[in-house]
Design an enzyme around this catalytic site. Sequence first.
Site, PDB file in Angstrom:
ATOM      1  CE  LYS A 123       5.990  -1.273   2.689  1.00  0.00           C
ATOM      2  NZ  LYS A 123       4.686  -1.643   3.274  1.00  0.00           N
ATOM      3  NE  ARG A 179       6.750  -8.818   3.158  1.00  0.00           N
ATOM      4  CZ  ARG A 179       7.222  -8.651   1.935  1.00  0.00           C
ATOM      5  NH1 ARG A 179       7.814  -9.662   1.305  1.00  0.00           N
ATOM      6  NH2 ARG A 179       7.104  -7.488   1.324  1.00  0.00           N
ATOM      7  CE  LYS A 209       3.336  -7.584   0.639  1.00  0.00           C
ATOM      8  NZ  LYS A 209       3.119  -6.985   1.974  1.00  0.00           N
ATOM      9  CD  GLU A 268       5.002   7.159  -5.770  1.00  0.00           C
ATOM     10  OE1 GLU A 268       4.092   7.798  -5.210  1.00  0.00           O
ATOM     11  OE2 GLU A 268       4.776   6.134  -6.448  1.00  0.00           O
ATOM     12  CE  LYS A 282       8.755  -1.021   5.980  1.00  0.00           C
ATOM     13  NZ  LYS A 282       7.404  -1.464   6.351  1.00  0.00           N
ATOM     14  CE1 TYR A 306       9.840  -3.353  14.493  1.00  0.00           C
ATOM     15  CE2 TYR A 306      11.632  -3.143  12.916  1.00  0.00           C
ATOM     16  CZ  TYR A 306      10.288  -3.339  13.184  1.00  0.00           C
ATOM     17  OH  TYR A 306       9.401  -3.496  12.152  1.00  0.00           O
TER      18      TYR A 306
END
Length: 330
Positions: free
Chosen positions: A198, A208, A220, A236, A251, A316
């Site tokens: 991510k 957000r 972040k 990862e 992502k 979406y």
Amino acid sequence: MLHRPRRNRKSPAIRNLVRETSLSAKDFIYPLFVHEDEGNVAIESMPGCTRWSITGLVKEAGEAHALGVPAVVIFPAVPEEKKNSSADECYNPDGLVPRAIQALKQAHPTLCVITDVALDPYNSDGHDGIVRQKTNGELEIVNDETVEVLCKQAVCHAQAGADIVSPSDMMDGRVEALRTALDDAGHQDVSILSYTAKYASAYYGPFRGALDSAPKAGDKKTYQMDYANVREAVREVVLDEDEGADMVMVKPAGAYLDIISKVRETTSLPVAAYQVSGEYLMIKSAAEAGWLDEKAVVLESLYAIKRAGADLILTYFAKSVAQWEADGEF
């Protein structure tokens, strides 16, 4: 000429016969937003998306499922008065997400219900982890203390009936900790779909806005990944696989097709990719302005993600594409 590749493109029937990549409603996970209110509210930052009441969530998920979409993932919009610096609401068994899970599973037993495991919707600081101030005054998102809370959250979701928990926090060691916590609580069959790679992306802005979950201070970048890095994603993946992840995720998707491909080469686990809110909004905005054919661009973008190596796509557009498929429009 002996070689005329155009012969394999000369009709829709032949093009379908030789098509290398398939796309179907069964490939999709449908992200849905839910809030405490009784009504459904259009999301200004994401035209065409809605903050659903639990009743509305059940209806929307059911319609998508009837079209062949196998799974939804729930994102809660939590009232400010329920947020605090330790994100205690995230593991409230009577909270919004557990009630949404129960309603979905009762209404649609064959629907796969996935939950987001992270603290940012519940954290008054707006971060995916617990924030502490260092001695020099700088803010730090603490890792191990955050993981302890994430374990409580995952077990809470599993007890409510979630099929899959999906940690999106990017804390170190959280997959192994979640697997242990779930197993110890008797939820050996609850899967973990890890947000493995991510990235600290600017594409998350509309999301957000949908949840009012932007960080109150800082960014972040100390936990989400640097978008300049590829090998880090491989590291990862290896770690998450060793820690017991059942599926891994990249992502965002569209600007990270090379990462999806590299992850696909690295692991035998199912690979998911998230076509995020910024990707969605760019397509919607350009289509509404008349510059792009929405259906054509949506399909092209999703085929690209599948072609790169994704087995599952969070989008979406899931319900819309499922409807186009049902209508025989692609």
